[in-house]
Design an enzyme around this catalytic site. Structure first.
Site, PDB file in Angstrom:
ATOM      1  N   LYS A  22       0.830  -1.219   0.000  1.00  0.00           N
ATOM      2  CA  LYS A  22       0.000   0.000   0.000  1.00  0.00           C
ATOM      3  C   LYS A  22       0.865   1.270   0.000  1.00  0.00           C
ATOM      4  CE  LYS A  22      -2.389   2.682   3.536  1.00  0.00           C
ATOM      5  NZ  LYS A  22      -1.231   3.290   4.192  1.00  0.00           N
ATOM      6  N   ASN A  23       1.861   1.300   0.891  1.00  0.00           N
ATOM      7  CA  ASN A  23       2.603   2.560   1.024  1.00  0.00           C
ATOM      8  C   ASN A  23       3.565   2.812  -0.137  1.00  0.00           C
ATOM      9  OD1 ASN A  23       1.162   3.230   3.256  1.00  0.00           O
ATOM     10  ND2 ASN A  23       2.726   2.595   4.742  1.00  0.00           N
ATOM     11  N   ARG A  92      -4.410  10.506   3.089  1.00  0.00           N
ATOM     12  CA  ARG A  92      -3.305  11.341   3.512  1.00  0.00           C
ATOM     13  C   ARG A  92      -2.203  11.384   2.449  1.00  0.00           C
ATOM     14  NH1 ARG A  92      -1.481  14.186   7.422  1.00  0.00           N
ATOM     15  NH2 ARG A  92       0.773  14.264   7.325  1.00  0.00           N
ATOM     16  N   CYS A 116      -5.794  13.357  12.030  1.00  0.00           N
ATOM     17  CA  CYS A 116      -6.066  11.929  11.956  1.00  0.00           C
ATOM     18  C   CYS A 116      -5.882  11.333  13.331  1.00  0.00           C
ATOM     19  CB  CYS A 116      -5.176  11.277  10.929  1.00  0.00           C
ATOM     20  SG  CYS A 116      -3.519  11.213  11.506  1.00  0.00           S
ATOM     21  N   ARG A 121       0.456  15.067  12.393  1.00  0.00           N
ATOM     22  CA  ARG A 121       1.303  14.557  11.298  1.00  0.00           C
ATOM     23  C   ARG A 121       1.651  15.733  10.385  1.00  0.00           C
ATOM     24  NH1 ARG A 121      -1.322   9.113   8.966  1.00  0.00           N
ATOM     25  NH2 ARG A 121       0.708   8.915   7.955  1.00  0.00           N
ATOM     26  N   PRO A 122       2.603  16.564  10.827  1.00  0.00           N
ATOM     27  CA  PRO A 122       2.954  17.754  10.053  1.00  0.00           C
ATOM     28  C   PRO A 122       3.635  17.391   8.736  1.00  0.00           C
ATOM     29  CG  PRO A 122       4.466  17.470  11.905  1.00  0.00           C
ATOM     30  CD  PRO A 122       3.424  16.401  12.034  1.00  0.00           C
ATOM     31  N   ASP A 124       5.936  19.777   7.426  1.00  0.00           N
ATOM     32  CA  ASP A 124       6.920  20.856   7.318  1.00  0.00           C
ATOM     33  C   ASP A 124       8.181  20.435   6.560  1.00  0.00           C
ATOM     34  OD1 ASP A 124       7.002  19.313   9.868  1.00  0.00           O
ATOM     35  OD2 ASP A 124       8.936  20.316  10.076  1.00  0.00           O
ATOM     36  N   ASP A 304       3.746   0.808  12.169  1.00  0.00           N
ATOM     37  CA  ASP A 304       2.516   0.258  11.579  1.00  0.00           C
ATOM     38  C   ASP A 304       2.197  -1.150  12.088  1.00  0.00           C
ATOM     39  OD1 ASP A 304       2.318   2.589  10.148  1.00  0.00           O
ATOM     40  OD2 ASP A 304       3.208   1.762   8.331  1.00  0.00           O
ATOM     41  N   ILE A 326       7.420   7.078  17.067  1.00  0.00           N
ATOM     42  CA  ILE A 326       7.089   7.776  15.816  1.00  0.00           C
ATOM     43  C   ILE A 326       5.777   8.556  15.988  1.00  0.00           C
ATOM     44  CG2 ILE A 326       6.749   7.548  13.302  1.00  0.00           C
ATOM     45  CD1 ILE A 326       9.446   6.383  14.113  1.00  0.00           C
ATOM     46  N   ARG A 396      -8.967   0.328   3.540  1.00  0.00           N
ATOM     47  CA  ARG A 396      -7.983   1.232   2.942  1.00  0.00           C
ATOM     48  C   ARG A 396      -6.660   0.515   2.692  1.00  0.00           C
ATOM     49  NH1 ARG A 396      -6.118   5.059   6.452  1.00  0.00           N
ATOM     50  NH2 ARG A 396      -4.643   5.261   4.760  1.00  0.00           N
TER      51      ARG A 396
HETATM   52  N1  EPU Z   1       7.108  14.358  10.505  1.00  0.00           N
HETATM   53  C1  EPU Z   1       7.338  15.677  10.755  1.00  0.00           C
HETATM   54  N2  EPU Z   1       7.372  16.554   9.695  1.00  0.00           N
HETATM   55  C2  EPU Z   1       7.186  16.149   8.424  1.00  0.00           C
HETATM   56  C3  EPU Z   1       6.943  14.795   8.165  1.00  0.00           C
HETATM   57  C4  EPU Z   1       6.920  13.908   9.241  1.00  0.00           C
HETATM   58  O1  EPU Z   1       7.511  16.105  11.901  1.00  0.00           O
HETATM   59  O2  EPU Z   1       7.224  16.983   7.517  1.00  0.00           O
HETATM   60  C5  EPU Z   1       7.104  13.395  11.628  1.00  0.00           C
HETATM   61  C6  EPU Z   1       5.747  12.694  11.783  1.00  0.00           C
HETATM   62  O3  EPU Z   1       4.873  13.455  12.588  1.00  0.00           O
HETATM   63  C7  EPU Z   1       6.141  11.381  12.415  1.00  0.00           C
HETATM   64  C8  EPU Z   1       7.521  11.093  11.799  1.00  0.00           C
HETATM   65  O4  EPU Z   1       7.994  12.340  11.298  1.00  0.00           O
HETATM   66  O5  EPU Z   1       6.312  11.533  13.802  1.00  0.00           O
HETATM   67  C9  EPU Z   1       7.517  10.089  10.670  1.00  0.00           C
HETATM   68  O6  EPU Z   1       6.546  10.454   9.702  1.00  0.00           O
HETATM   69  P1  EPU Z   1       6.683  10.062   8.160  1.00  0.00           P
HETATM   70  O7  EPU Z   1       6.713  11.309   7.365  1.00  0.00           O
HETATM   71  O8  EPU Z   1       7.793   9.094   7.993  1.00  0.00           O
HETATM   72  O9  EPU Z   1       5.300   9.361   7.924  1.00  0.00           O
HETATM   73  P2  EPU Z   1       4.444   9.400   6.622  1.00  0.00           P
HETATM   74  O10 EPU Z   1       5.335   9.423   5.434  1.00  0.00           O
HETATM   75  O11 EPU Z   1       3.390  10.448   6.701  1.00  0.00           O
HETATM   76  C10 EPU Z   1       4.412   6.828   6.258  1.00  0.00           C
HETATM   77  C11 EPU Z   1       3.359   5.785   6.112  1.00  0.00           C
HETATM   78  C12 EPU Z   1       2.695   5.532   7.450  1.00  0.00           C
HETATM   79  C13 EPU Z   1       3.772   5.132   8.450  1.00  0.00           C
HETATM   80  C14 EPU Z   1       4.874   6.194   8.519  1.00  0.00           C
HETATM   81  C15 EPU Z   1       6.026   5.822   9.413  1.00  0.00           C
HETATM   82  C16 EPU Z   1       2.617   6.191   3.874  1.00  0.00           C
HETATM   83  C17 EPU Z   1       1.549   6.656   2.970  1.00  0.00           C
HETATM   84  N3  EPU Z   1       2.362   6.244   5.166  1.00  0.00           N
HETATM   85  O12 EPU Z   1       3.725   7.998   6.685  1.00  0.00           O
HETATM   86  O13 EPU Z   1       1.821   4.453   7.240  1.00  0.00           O
HETATM   87  O14 EPU Z   1       3.193   4.980   9.718  1.00  0.00           O
HETATM   88  O15 EPU Z   1       5.398   6.424   7.199  1.00  0.00           O
HETATM   89  O16 EPU Z   1       6.612   4.659   8.987  1.00  0.00           O
HETATM   90  O17 EPU Z   1       3.662   5.749   3.436  1.00  0.00           O
HETATM   91  C18 EPU Z   1      -0.021   3.080   7.700  1.00  0.00           C
HETATM   92  O18 EPU Z   1       0.321   2.406   6.719  1.00  0.00           O
HETATM   93  O19 EPU Z   1      -0.902   2.703   8.525  1.00  0.00           O
HETATM   94  C19 EPU Z   1       0.632   4.360   7.926  1.00  0.00           C
HETATM   95  C20 EPU Z   1       0.140   5.288   8.737  1.00  0.00           C
END
Ligand code: EPU
Length: 428
Positions: A22-23, A92, A116, A121-122, A124, A304, A326, A396
């Site tokens: 999925k991801n 998302r 969510c 989940r910023p 930035d 996850d 995380i 999903r």
């Molecule tokens: N974070 C920031 N700023 C940013 C981006 C992230 O502070 O600009 C923080 C987040 O708040 C979090 C950490 O960095 O604490 C990691 O977030 P990441 O950006 O790696 O997460 P993501 O890319 O939004 C993906 C997966 C998630 C999975 C996370 C962590 C996708 C679509 N989603 O999310 O998957 O939990 O990586 O491995 O790839 C799921 O499949 O259930 C799911 C939520």
């Protein structure tokens, strides 16, 4: 609206085949926007996130055809349509449209989903990357506006290791002029998968899967064929099911190296696991030792799988602790597990689980995707019938979950909710 019904307590046995990740899928589909001719992705999972992205590709003017689990997207006549509202708000990962559209059209308007259930989940770090590449980024009424006269390669250090930011910056940087270096990049297998697709499209990327990724921008990207990697989180979920209620479960189409942290923890608990190139076999063991886990970025224990793993820990002999570094608020499943008789308390970023308890079927609600997986596992472990609402979250990310579990011998089915139940859920 449907709910999921599980009559638990019986051992599962047999083979389950894992679908495409999925991801990866939610990034690979937007990545096709960058090509100038058709891209085929093989092995996509049949999940609602993929369906929504397919519809978004069509709204952008792409031609999409699907044959079983393969999708072909011809992006040549796509336009840079603003998408402040609508389908983009349903998932998302629509944030990947920002990087891909910025790369191709040098502009994008993408609405973002609201809060969510995992805590803040910023994005930035995504924005920091786009700005470093020369884009102007503003947030107007919940939609992100991006515009650049020209994208120029840059050196970008991520302050937080982020899967989404790493992929999003790659998507824009492959079409920037000159060299981009992403430092402190995330190393998840899905990042390598996206980099492989982009490379097949003609991009020049080195170092994906390490914490420094180097990208040399190119003027054109072309169509190609790409096979998606197996979903390590879906595989991990079935491995945990094998440990919780299995009597010999073979998980097929898995890359065991992607799940080393999970497999090591399960072995520490006393679960017997054998793995080969593409399969993992889990034997039953009813006397499991408690363990502590801490979620970390890849290759650490994946956040996850934290929720699914918590259900398994309720049957160990002693006290276990799960800490999520995380997402500090990814504990919405705990109250539901308590309804099923689990003895768990949450302290800050940790859940403390006392076992062994025998779970009892109950009416519970899935508040997010992996909370849903945790409740399915609990339902399979429990005596009696468990009713899970919030099934749309599970759909999903888990392709054909009812069919796959039925194939292992589970008694699980979908049932239409009555109007009264539907109202209760929405008002509760
Ligand atoms: N974070 C920031 N700023 C940013 C981006 C992230 O502070 O600009 C923080 C987040 O708040 C979090 C950490 O960095 O604490 C990691 O977030 P990441 O950006 O790696 O997460 P993501 O890319 O939004 C993906 C997966 C998630 C999975 C996370 C962590 C996708 C679509 N989603 O999310 O998957 O939990 O990586 O491995 O790839 C799921 O499949 O259930 C799911 C939520």
């Amino acid at each position: 609206m449907e709910k999921l019904m599980i009559a638990g307590g019986s051992p599962l046995k047999g083979t389950v085949r894992v679908s495409g990740a999925k991801n990866s899928a939610v990034a690979l589909i937007p990545a096709t926007i960058l090509a100038e001719s058709p891209v085929t992705i093989e092995g996509l999972p049949d999940i609602s996130d993929v369906q929504i992205l397919k519809e978004i590709m069509e709204e952008l003017g792409g031609t999409v055809s699907i044959s079983e689990s393969d999708i072909t997207i011809d992006p040549s006549s796509m336009i840079s349509m603003p998408m402040p509202n609508g389908k983009v708000k349903k998932l998302r990962a629509s944030y990947y449209l920002m990087g891909a559209m910025l790369g191709r059209f040098k502009k994008a308007v993408i609405g973002l989903p609201g809060g969510c259930h995992l805590g803040p989940r910023p994005i930035d770090q995504h924005i920091k990357g786009f700005e470093a590449l020369g884009a102007q980024v503003t947030n107007e009424q919940g939609a992100i506006y991006l515009r650049a006269d020209e994208l120029r390669g840059a050196r970008i250090y991520l302050d937080v290791v982020s899967v989404g930011a790493t992929i999003n910056i790659m998507l824009a940087a492959v079409r920037a002029k000159g060299k981009t270096i992403i430092e402190n990049a995330a190393k998840e297998p899905e990042i390598i998968d996206v980099a492989t697709l982009l490379t097949n499209m003609g991009a020049k990327i080195k170092g994906a899967g390490t914490d420094v990724i180097r990208i040399e921008g190119v003027d054109h990207l072309h169509g190609c064929r790409h096979t998606i990697i197996p979903d390590r989180i879906e595989a991990g979920t079935y491995i945990i099911i094998g440990a919780a209620v299995g009597d010999g479960v073979l998980v097929d189409n898995v890359i065991p190296q992607h799940l080393e942290s999970l497999i090591a923890k399960l072995r520490e608990m006393g679960v017997s696991i054998e793995s080969s190139d593409e399969q993992v076999f889990i034997s039953s063991n009813n006397s499991l030792k408690p363990v502590d886990i801490k979620t970390l970025v890849y290759p650490g224990f994946p956040t996850d799988l934290q929720q699914p793993f918590t259900s398994l820990l309720t049957k160990t002999n002693g006290t276990s602790m799960v800490t999520d570094t995380i997402y500090g608020a990814r504990f919405k499943h705990i109250d539901e597990l308590r309804r099923m008789n689990a003895a768990i308390k949450v302290e800050g970023r940790s859940a403390i689980i006392n076992g062994p308890v025998h779970l009892q079927g109950a009416k519970v609600k899935a508040s997010d995707l992996r909370a849903g997986a945790s409740l399915v596992i609990a339902g399979l472990m429990a005596d009696g019938v468990t009713e899970i609402t919030g099934l749309e979250h599970i759909d999903r990310g888990y392709s054909h979950i009812v069919e796959k579990l039925t194939g292992l011998g589970a008694t699980i089915w979908r049932e239409k909710m009555t109007e009264e139940e539907y109202e209760q859920i929405n008002n509760g």
